[in-house]
Design an enzyme around this catalytic site. Sequence first.
Site, PDB file in Angstrom:
ATOM      1  N   SER A 114       0.841  -1.195   0.000  1.00  0.00           N
ATOM      2  CA  SER A 114       0.000   0.000   0.000  1.00  0.00           C
ATOM      3  C   SER A 114       0.879   1.249   0.000  1.00  0.00           C
ATOM      4  O   SER A 114       1.743   1.378  -0.862  1.00  0.00           O
ATOM      5  CB  SER A 114      -0.957  -0.058   1.199  1.00  0.00           C
ATOM      6  OG  SER A 114      -1.985   0.887   1.071  1.00  0.00           O
ATOM      7  N   ASP A 251      -7.787  -6.722  -4.749  1.00  0.00           N
ATOM      8  CA  ASP A 251      -7.510  -5.468  -4.054  1.00  0.00           C
ATOM      9  C   ASP A 251      -8.597  -4.435  -4.355  1.00  0.00           C
ATOM     10  O   ASP A 251      -8.792  -4.067  -5.515  1.00  0.00           O
ATOM     11  CB  ASP A 251      -6.147  -4.934  -4.506  1.00  0.00           C
ATOM     12  CG  ASP A 251      -5.685  -3.729  -3.711  1.00  0.00           C
ATOM     13  OD1 ASP A 251      -6.492  -3.144  -2.979  1.00  0.00           O
ATOM     14  OD2 ASP A 251      -4.497  -3.387  -3.837  1.00  0.00           O
ATOM     15  N   HIS A 279      -6.343  -6.393  -0.097  1.00  0.00           N
ATOM     16  CA  HIS A 279      -5.548  -5.337   0.525  1.00  0.00           C
ATOM     17  C   HIS A 279      -5.460  -5.581   2.031  1.00  0.00           C
ATOM     18  O   HIS A 279      -5.366  -4.651   2.829  1.00  0.00           O
ATOM     19  CB  HIS A 279      -6.185  -3.972   0.236  1.00  0.00           C
ATOM     20  CG  HIS A 279      -5.193  -2.841   0.219  1.00  0.00           C
ATOM     21  ND1 HIS A 279      -4.507  -2.464  -0.916  1.00  0.00           N
ATOM     22  CD2 HIS A 279      -4.768  -2.011   1.198  1.00  0.00           C
ATOM     23  CE1 HIS A 279      -3.718  -1.436  -0.638  1.00  0.00           C
ATOM     24  NE2 HIS A 279      -3.852  -1.154   0.650  1.00  0.00           N
TER      25      HIS A 279
END
Length: 301
Positions: A114, A251, A279
């Site tokens: 991320s 994601d 994620h």
Amino acid sequence: MARVTDSQTGGLRRTEIFVDVADGYRLWAEMAGDPERPALLLVMGANTSGLGWPDELVELLSRKHFVVRYDHRDTGRSTHAFHERPYPIRALADDAIAILDALRIERAHVVGMSLGGTLVQLLLLDHADRLMSATIFGSALLGGAATDPGISDDDLPGPDPRLLALWAELGQERDPETELRWRVEHWRVLNGDVLLFDDEEFADLERRIAAHSGTWHSPAAHALADQSGMERGAELANVLVPTLVIDAPEDPITPPPHATRLAHAIPNATLVTVPGLGHALPLAIVSPLAATIIAHTGRRP
């Protein structure tokens, strides 16, 4: 640098330290495994403690590496002072190097998830000499990149609307029980819709993070930090560090083809898909993710 504790969990040796960085900030870090093995630095995403890297993943990676995870500024046990001493997001990349300096690690493999993947892109540009390899997932390409003839900006989806609704509530004051429910729901959406989501697994994670941090306050400093100086995507065309981009097909923040776009921007980058990866890092994904990372780092000296 101040050492906090040494401990043994199973067969895994862990050491906690605090590292002083710029602007009066102090960062918590933890090392695991044999310091004679090649170092591997884990760089977590925005507003998330280093405990977001599962213990089980750290244990698997430590079989081949000396693993370091840490709390960004304004997360976990690191200094929380954004409103008194604000900083740009790019300062977090310098913090990663400060961690390596404090541990006297000349070069390391780095893994960023991320925002951590965004920071790893900055490390590739500004500190390539400190990197043995880079692994990035759950991240978009830095702005300002050259046009990709196969993937236009219109082909890159934005975040799931369910996340946008939750992010609008980021930083709000909530009692601990309500905050825990909010965080678990956030992880549920981040997890994606393929892998089974275990509420209690992530509730336990958040209880441990709250105990580690000493607060249930929801961190939001990184959402407020200055985003300037990040339009450097075109410079990635000069990267020589061996780079792995992991495609997370589920994601909800940077869904496909974001990973492909990023891999195309870095010469000779390897693109590998981890099926089911979203994620979040549930236990179900830890083993294939660790194997994918180690396959990449194992090719490097």
